[in-house]
Design a protein around this motif. Structure first.
Motif, PDB file in Angstrom:
ATOM      1  N   LEU A  31       0.841  -1.198   0.000  1.00 51.93           N
ATOM      2  CA  LEU A  31       0.000   0.000   0.000  1.00 51.93           C
ATOM      3  C   LEU A  31       0.871   1.242   0.000  1.00 51.93           C
ATOM      4  O   LEU A  31       0.641   2.186  -0.763  1.00 51.93           O
ATOM      5  N   PHE A  32       1.886   1.255   0.858  1.00 57.42           N
ATOM      6  CA  PHE A  32       2.767   2.424   0.928  1.00 57.42           C
ATOM      7  C   PHE A  32       3.599   2.571  -0.347  1.00 57.42           C
ATOM      8  O   PHE A  32       4.083   3.640  -0.646  1.00 57.42           O
ATOM      9  N   GLU A  34       2.560   1.792  -3.473  1.00 58.48           N
ATOM     10  CA  GLU A  34       1.667   1.841  -4.642  1.00 58.48           C
ATOM     11  C   GLU A  34       1.626   0.530  -5.407  1.00 58.48           C
ATOM     12  O   GLU A  34       1.704   0.496  -6.625  1.00 58.48           O
ATOM     13  N   ARG A  35       1.568  -0.551  -4.623  1.00 57.64           N
ATOM     14  CA  ARG A  35       1.414  -1.857  -5.254  1.00 57.64           C
ATOM     15  C   ARG A  35       0.176  -2.511  -4.669  1.00 57.64           C
ATOM     16  O   ARG A  35      -0.554  -1.890  -3.905  1.00 57.64           O
ATOM     17  N   TYR A  36      -0.036  -3.796  -5.039  1.00 54.22           N
ATOM     18  CA  TYR A  36      -1.156  -4.520  -4.458  1.00 54.22           C
ATOM     19  C   TYR A  36      -0.727  -5.472  -3.354  1.00 54.22           C
ATOM     20  O   TYR A  36      -1.452  -5.730  -2.427  1.00 54.22           O
ATOM     21  N   LEU A 273       5.113   1.138   8.631  1.00 46.96           N
ATOM     22  CA  LEU A 273       5.388   2.416   7.964  1.00 46.96           C
ATOM     23  C   LEU A 273       6.864   2.771   8.105  1.00 46.96           C
ATOM     24  O   LEU A 273       7.502   3.206   7.152  1.00 46.96           O
ATOM     25  N   ALA A 276       8.784   0.794   5.717  1.00 42.66           N
ATOM     26  CA  ALA A 276       8.633   1.231   4.330  1.00 42.66           C
ATOM     27  C   ALA A 276       9.428   2.487   4.065  1.00 42.66           C
ATOM     28  O   ALA A 276       9.722   2.799   2.921  1.00 42.66           O
TER      29      ALA A 276
ATOM     30  N   LEU C   8       8.405   9.883   6.865  1.00 41.01           N
ATOM     31  CA  LEU C   8       7.308   9.006   7.268  1.00 41.01           C
ATOM     32  C   LEU C   8       5.985   9.499   6.676  1.00 41.01           C
ATOM     33  O   LEU C   8       5.174   8.725   6.168  1.00 41.01           O
ATOM     34  N   VAL C  11       5.763   8.818   2.910  1.00 44.01           N
ATOM     35  CA  VAL C  11       5.453   7.422   2.600  1.00 44.01           C
ATOM     36  C   VAL C  11       4.005   7.123   2.944  1.00 44.01           C
ATOM     37  O   VAL C  11       3.296   6.434   2.208  1.00 44.01           O
ATOM     38  N   HIS C  14       1.536   8.005   0.329  1.00 44.97           N
ATOM     39  CA  HIS C  14       1.484   7.094  -0.813  1.00 44.97           C
ATOM     40  C   HIS C  14       0.417   6.019  -0.650  1.00 44.97           C
ATOM     41  O   HIS C  14      -0.003   5.405  -1.620  1.00 44.97           O
ATOM     42  N   ALA C  15       0.005   5.790   0.596  1.00 49.69           N
ATOM     43  CA  ALA C  15      -1.010   4.765   0.835  1.00 49.69           C
ATOM     44  C   ALA C  15      -2.316   5.106   0.127  1.00 49.69           C
ATOM     45  O   ALA C  15      -3.133   4.222  -0.141  1.00 49.69           O
ATOM     46  N   LYS C  17      -2.606   6.557  -2.879  1.00 45.48           N
ATOM     47  CA  LYS C  17      -2.504   6.670  -4.346  1.00 45.48           C
ATOM     48  C   LYS C  17      -2.908   5.364  -4.998  1.00 45.48           C
ATOM     49  O   LYS C  17      -2.884   4.306  -4.366  1.00 45.48           O
ATOM     50  N   LYS C  18      -3.219   5.460  -6.279  1.00 45.13           N
ATOM     51  CA  LYS C  18      -3.653   4.267  -7.006  1.00 45.13           C
ATOM     52  C   LYS C  18      -2.435   3.402  -7.321  1.00 45.13           C
ATOM     53  O   LYS C  18      -1.426   3.919  -7.788  1.00 45.13           O
ATOM     54  N   PRO C  19      -2.510   2.113  -7.049  1.00 49.66           N
ATOM     55  CA  PRO C  19      -1.361   1.246  -7.355  1.00 49.66           C
ATOM     56  C   PRO C  19      -1.030   1.268  -8.835  1.00 49.66           C
ATOM     57  O   PRO C  19      -1.918   1.379  -9.686  1.00 49.66           O
ATOM     58  N   VAL C  20       0.269   1.169  -9.120  1.00 47.13           N
ATOM     59  CA  VAL C  20       0.692   1.195 -10.528  1.00 47.13           C
ATOM     60  C   VAL C  20       0.746  -0.208 -11.119  1.00 47.13           C
ATOM     61  O   VAL C  20       0.955  -0.370 -12.314  1.00 47.13           O
ATOM     62  N   THR C  21       0.575  -1.228 -10.287  1.00 47.59           N
ATOM     63  CA  THR C  21       0.684  -2.607 -10.766  1.00 47.59           C
ATOM     64  C   THR C  21      -0.330  -2.892 -11.871  1.00 47.59           C
ATOM     65  O   THR C  21      -1.484  -2.488 -11.777  1.00 47.59           O
TER      66      THR C  21
END
Lengths: 311, 709, 171
Positions: A31-32, A34-36, A273, A276, C8, C11, C14-15, C17-21
């Motif tokens: 999540l931190f 920007e992945r799944y 956090l 990360a 901190l 980061v 970023h939680a 934001k839309k995942p780029v995967t």
């Protein structure tokens, strides 16, 4: 009846949370970043948890022929045992504690100090240079941080006038310790990171330098015990912080164990956090920070707290 | 040793060398086409231009063709001078105007002198906008493929084929831009040295047709130094193998014997190695059909088998049961030859024949029995013509004038023979086989400085052999050269076998070694065991047939007609490896030899005559910089895919117990000990021309010594 | 200390934001035509095999995963008798395509070639050969080469004169 239920809850609760962390930490990190994260198995990928467990069970549990077998087997057991024993003194709700001890805080400190042995012994018994280096780093690190971890909570104990954790929680009914003991909290938080060897203080297993550090030679369930042991440690530290600095089960309204659990989970998420965000510290910087800055700061904090109380 | 300066660096050169030869033998990158070390310079391709300076203060200089310029003391040249460089680049661009876009399908590709030279001069784009000139190709028989479009008219082919090898059916036709090299009409090339065109041609006009049928690039061939098995001269060659099949044979330079060339029998006669192998079983699984007491069994040795195999057989059956399978006549002649050579051990090598001022051939049709000797005689005469022309101030490159300068043949070749031979045109005096007037020749022989007397066993004539000895006794400066029937005839003779014709008890059981046995020989013996590489009539009749490794799959020693011991190394191992014949005999006899060096140690103690060779031969534990010598090239390809249709597992390379060579691309690739080098390569030189930079060449060890009386 | 907290916070942001995967098996990726995936052997515009078995791809292959054996038809046209690629070794570097003088071997934007058995990763010629010219439609090597093949005698190629009559004096 309660004499059975409470210990069982205190055993299963942390283990469940810790094992959920196997999946939860990866989801959170993703999540931190920007992945799944693991999202394929079951709802939200929660099936990853049983899958990983099964994998761990069925992997070959290999003991290297060159290892010191007894100590090699003992080490992961110590990790689990010390961390789980510590939960004995953690009060979740008024009266909901296994042993409402008058020396609860000291017991916790003593048990977490014992946990350091696990890492040192694992590193030593593996008879592998990377493991040994990992074990040595861990022992130096834990010696340093154990000292002021104890010192940092002395302010809290002084304010409550007791080492009994229930008493400490009750003493925060008007104001959580986080406010008067902010410095103590920060120091305790850093020491907690170091105690559980989480990034940025995961020098004992620094995979980019030491393969997997102290647990390089471990596989199968023994590795699993280290793996889950780390998460139990994180859970324990979060629970202790909730108790010591955030008023335990007390909340602005509807005080009860749910407040305690909520605080603990938020604190666990803060550990993720931190992982990360920060890169790994250098070993000399870590030791320098410990002895030269945090240790005096903890002493200062205790001194000021003492002065304020006695004033 | 004069010193010349090339690009201001001093180089020591050999007396009489031209600048080009000196430069390439020092490993300098100077392109050339028409020059060949064995054909000399003609200065026609204009590719080897260099700038020549008067002295160190001369900055201007003038352009000369390096192959036409003698390397005299203190002379100064520049390869890198811009004038010379641009001139050479222009020359190659002209040559490439009509060269077809063929490299991917050309058999010369990857070992093409023209490719190397084009890269060396930097030419990479055809600027000429007009069409390419083409030619019709000819069918030149089963060995040579003709692809005339690729020709760059260096004239090397006709200079070799006509001037050196004496062939008459390859010509240069037409003129100017249309010069064409071929025959009057389609048909097989008649010369028995036509195969050398493949190596002489700097590009792909003449290519190996047998190789073409199962073509593989040079870099994929696994090679090892080997010795030709076809006659007693022991020419050096290197067979190339891929996927368990011998694909082609190339010349391996040995100045004492074959030099730069091979005969067609040696070059093209290799497909028998790919015949159906005689299968074998471990000794332990075989029920021995013959007498258990090995002293009751005779051994029949073979002049085609290695020295090691024959020795192992002799050890197994004992000296008194060790027989030679050759017919009585051959056997006695070989015995006699050895007897003479032990008295007069100064034998003539092929190179000695090339350099002799008188060659006496007693009853040998050399073109058939030892073709490279015939070529040596032709080279000898060509040298004589050139020397005479030198005296008349005719330059060596003016071939026709050289030949016309002296209408008479040089007084070199004397022959005693009744039948016509291919050398007849070169004979200056001739006599019939009864040699009654031989006394007429004696003053000529005595007057010669370094005469060579060639005799041999092909006519089975004892008087001729005795005659050679008598002539030798009269002319102490003469050297003897005997042509023997098989590759290891001399080696077998040195092991002192008995003749099978003298066998006292017919019907005795026998162990017979390797090929070449005529079936009628075996009529004298009863049940026999056969050790042979391939299936044959004999293997079907044998009570038990052991499959052994052929010469291409084993390491061994052979001794050539002049008593020169040379080792051949196994080129490859078959999928189902068969043991060397000496290993089969070792197991039968329960001997302890683990590798060829241990066997040779025993043999050297028993026969001290071989000792000097075994002392010099590279043992199996020989290493260069701690590494075995690689049989494969650095770019050998397909390692992870050649066998995957059978198994996904990539086998580890087999370990060769008998030689310091490795069946792998891993190992040493640099400057080799000459006896272990099997392919020539250096950066920028992928063709056989790379051998011109060799500093040393294999020699073998001459074993014959005067017997102390 | 402040910078650590800033980090901190950054980061943490970023939680949300839309995942780029890219969810690969459901969403197919868009691959460039020159993507280096599965290797094919193409045919020339006449429909004949382009590969002339020159061994250059196998020589340049850094993992040696291409094995070839050349052969010829009765008209002298050279082609590969066997052409085998061990895809379990292939690293899809594309050097073979770069080395190929006839544009026969080409890498394609197909990477979905996972198998349960290693043996199935070995592709023989019949698995590699496609029926078209692939990325380079025009090129026909044998039309510009000097060798004669069935249907193209010496001198009939592109940019070639008729064969010289060597018995003529006029040249």
């Amino acid at each position: 009846m309660m004499t059975f239920i409470i210990p069982i809850c205190m055993l299963l609760g942390p283990v469940t949370i810790a094992s959920l962390l196997v999946w939860g930490e990866r989801r959170l990190l993703a999540l931190f970043q920007e992945r799944y994260g693991p999202n394929r198995l079951g709802i939200l990928g929660i099936g990853q948890l049983p899958a990983d467990m099964l994998k761990m069970f069925f992997k070959q549990d290999w003991i290297p022929p060159f290892a010191d077998k007894f100590v090699f087997v003992l080490a992961p057991a110590i990790v689990m045992a010390t961390a789980l024993f510590s939960f004995m003194v953690v009060p979740i709700a008024p009266g909901f504690v296994v042993w409402d001890s008058d020396v609860g805080l000291l017991l916790f400190l003593a048990l977490s100090a014992l946990g350091a042995y696990a890492v040192v012994l694992a590193g030593w018994s593996s008879n592998n240079k990377y493991s040994l280096l990992g074990g040595l780093r861990a022992s130096g690190q834990m010696l340093a941080y154990e000292v002021f971890m104890g010192l940092s909570v002395m302010g809290v104990a002084a304010r409550a006038g007791s080492f009994n954790l229930t008493r400490i929680v009750e003493s925060q009914s008007s104001c959580w310790n986080i406010v008067p003991q902010l410095i103590g909290f920060v120091i305790f938080y850093i020491a907690a990171l170091a105690e559980t060897h989480r990034t940025p203080f995961d020098l004992a297993e620094a995979e980019s330098e030491l393969v997997a550090g102290f647990h390089s030679e471990y596989s199968g369930l023994k590795f699993g015990m280290f793996f889950v042991g780390e998460y139990i440690g994180v859970t324990l530290m979060s629970a202790m912080m909730a108790v010591l600095f955030f008023g335990g089960w007390q909340g602005p309204f509807w005080s009860g164990p749910w407040w305690f659990i909520l605080k603990t989970i938020l604190l666990i998420m803060s550990f993720v956090l931190v992982r990360a965000t920060f890169p790994r510290a250098r070993y000399d910087q870590l030791i320098l920070l410990g002895w030269k800055y945090l240790f005096p700061l903890a002493l200062l904090n205790l001194l000021i707290t003492g002065v304020v109380i006695l004033w | 040793m004069p010193t010349i300066f090339i690009d201001n660096k001093p180089y020591e050169v050999k007396e009489g060398q031209n600048v080009l030869h000196a430069a390439v033998s020092h490993g300098l990158n100077l392109p050339y086409f028409c020059w060949h070390p064995a054909l000399g310079s003609v200065g026609s391709c204009r590719q080897c231009a260099v700038q020549c300076f008067k002295d160190e203060n001369d900055t201007q200089g003038r352009m000369v063709m390096s192959c036409m310029t003698p390397a005299t003391e203190g002379s100064r040249f520049s390869i890198e001078h811009p004038n010379a460089k641009s001139f050479r680049a222009d020359v190659i661009e002209w040559m490439m105007i009509n060269h077809p876009h063929d490299c991917p399908v050309c058999d010369e590709g990857g070992e093409c002198h023209l490719q190397d030279m084009t890269v060396m001069t930097g030419h990479n784009k055809r600027r000429y906008r007009f069409k390419k000139r083409t030619f019709k190709n000819q069918n030149l028989g089963p060995n040579i493929h003709h692809e005339m479009n690729r020709c760059i008219t260096c004239y090397r082919c006709v200079r070799f084929y006509r001037d050196v090898a004496g062939g008459e059916d390859l010509h240069a036709f037409s003129s100017a831009d249309n010069a064409y090299f071929g025959r009057f009409e389609d048909g097989a090339l008649e010369s028995e040295f036509s195969g050398n065109l493949v190596e002489v041609c700097p590009t792909g006009v003449f290519t190996d047709k047998i190789f073409r049928a199962s073509y593989t690039r040079k870099w994929d061939l696994q090679t090892a130094p080997s010795i030709c098995q076809q006659c007693s001269l022991g020419c050096n060659m290197s067979p190339g193998e891929r996927l368990g099949k011998i694909r082609r044979i190339q010349n391996r330079f040995n100045p004492d014997i074959n030099g730069y060339f091979l005969c067609d029998k040696g070059r093209f006669g290799h497909q028998w190695v790919n015949n159906t192998p005689l299968p074998t079983k471990p000794i332990s699984e075989i029920t021995w059909p013959l007498n258990d007491d090995k002293s009751q069994v005779i051994g029949i040795a073979s002049p085609k088998a290695s020295l090691e195999a024959n020795y192992a057989l002799r050890k197994l059956v004992g000296a008194e049961n060790f027989y030679d399978a050759q017919p009585k006549g051959d056997y006695l002649l070989a015995e006699r030859v050895l007897e003479i050579l032990e008295q007069y051990p100064e034998t003539a090598s092929v190179e000695d024949v090339r350099q002799a001022d008188l060659v006496l051939v007693l009853g040998e049709d050399l073109t058939k029995t030892a073709p490279m000797l015939a070529l040596a005689i032709r080279q000898n005469l060509y040298r004589h013509w050139q020397e005479k022309a030198d005296k008349s101030k005719i330059p060596a490159w003016d071939d026709l004038a050289v030949r016309n300068a002296e209408h008479e043949l040089p007084d070199v070749l004397y022959m005693v023979h009744n039948a016509p031979t291919k050398l007849d045109g070169l004979v200056s005096q001739r006599m019939s086989l009864d040699f009654e007037q031989i006394s007429d020749w004696i003053p000529r022989i005595r007057a010669a400085k370094n005469p060579v007397i060639i005799a041999g066993t092909s006519l089975k004539s004892r008087p001729l052999i005795d005659l050679s000895k008598e002539l030798r006794a009269l002319a102490p400066q003469a050297k003897l050269c005997y042509v023997l029937p098989e590759v290891n005839s001399m080696g077998l003779a040195l092991l002192k076998p008995k003749s099978l014709s003298d066998l006292k008890s017919p019907g005795v059981e026998a162990i017979s070694l390797e090929p070449s046995l005529k079936s009628d020989v075996m009529a004298k013996v009863g049940d026999f065991a056969l050790i042979d590489a391939f299936e044959s009539e004999l293997s079907k009749r044998a009570a038990i047939a052991f499959g052994c490794a052929s010469f291409a799959e084993s390491t061994g020693t052979v001794i050539n007609n002049e008593g020169r011991a040379q080792r051949y190394y196994s080129v490859f191992e078959r999928e189902n490896k068969r043991p060397e014949s000496w290993r089969i005999l070792r197991d039968l006899g329960g001997f302890s030899w683990q590798n060829i060096d241990e066997l040779c140690g025993d043999m050297g103690r028993e026969f001290p005559v071989f000792e000097p060779f075994f002392a010099k031969a590279h043992h199996a534990d020989f290493r260069v910089h701690g590494e075995r010598i690689s049989r494969q090239t650095l770019v050998a390809s397909g390692r992870t895919a050649v066998n995957t249709h059978l198994s996904m597992h990539e086998p580890t390379p087999r370990v060769d117990q008998d030689s310091p060579l490795a069946y792998s691309m891993e190992g040493y690739h640099g400057d080799m000990p000459p006896d272990l080098a099997s392919s020539y390569w250096r950066p920028g030189w992928n063709s056989v021309q790379a051998l011109n930079a060799l500093s040393h060449a294999p020699s073998g060890v001459k074993l014959l010594r005067r017997r102390s009386v | 200390m402040v910078s650590l907290l800033k980090g901190l916070w950054l980061v943490f942001k970023h939680a949300f934001k839309k995942p780029v995967t890219e969810q690969y098996p459901e969403e197919k990726p868009k691959l460039a035509p020159r993507y280096r995936g599965r290797i094919v052997l193409t045919r020339d515009p006449d429909g004949a095999e382009r590969c002339v078995a020159c061994y250059l791809c196998s020589a340049v292959c850094p993992v040696d995963c291409i094995a070839i054996q050349a052969t010829e038809d009765e008209t002298g046209r050279r082609y590969p008798e066997t052409f085998r690629i061990n895809f379990s070794r292939c690293i899809y570097c594309g050097l073979c395509e770069e080395a190929c003088p006839t544009e026969a071997i080409q890498l394609t934007p197909d990477f979905e070639m996972a198998e349960y058995k290693r043996e199935n990763m070995v592709y023989e010629k019949e698995h590699l050969l496609i029926s078209g010219p692939g990325k380079y439609p025009g090129y026909n090597f044998y039309r510009v080469a000097g060798v004669s093949i069935g249907g193209k005698d010496t001198g009939e190629g592109i940019e070639e004169e008729k064969p010289v009559d060597i018995r003529s004096l006029m040249s």
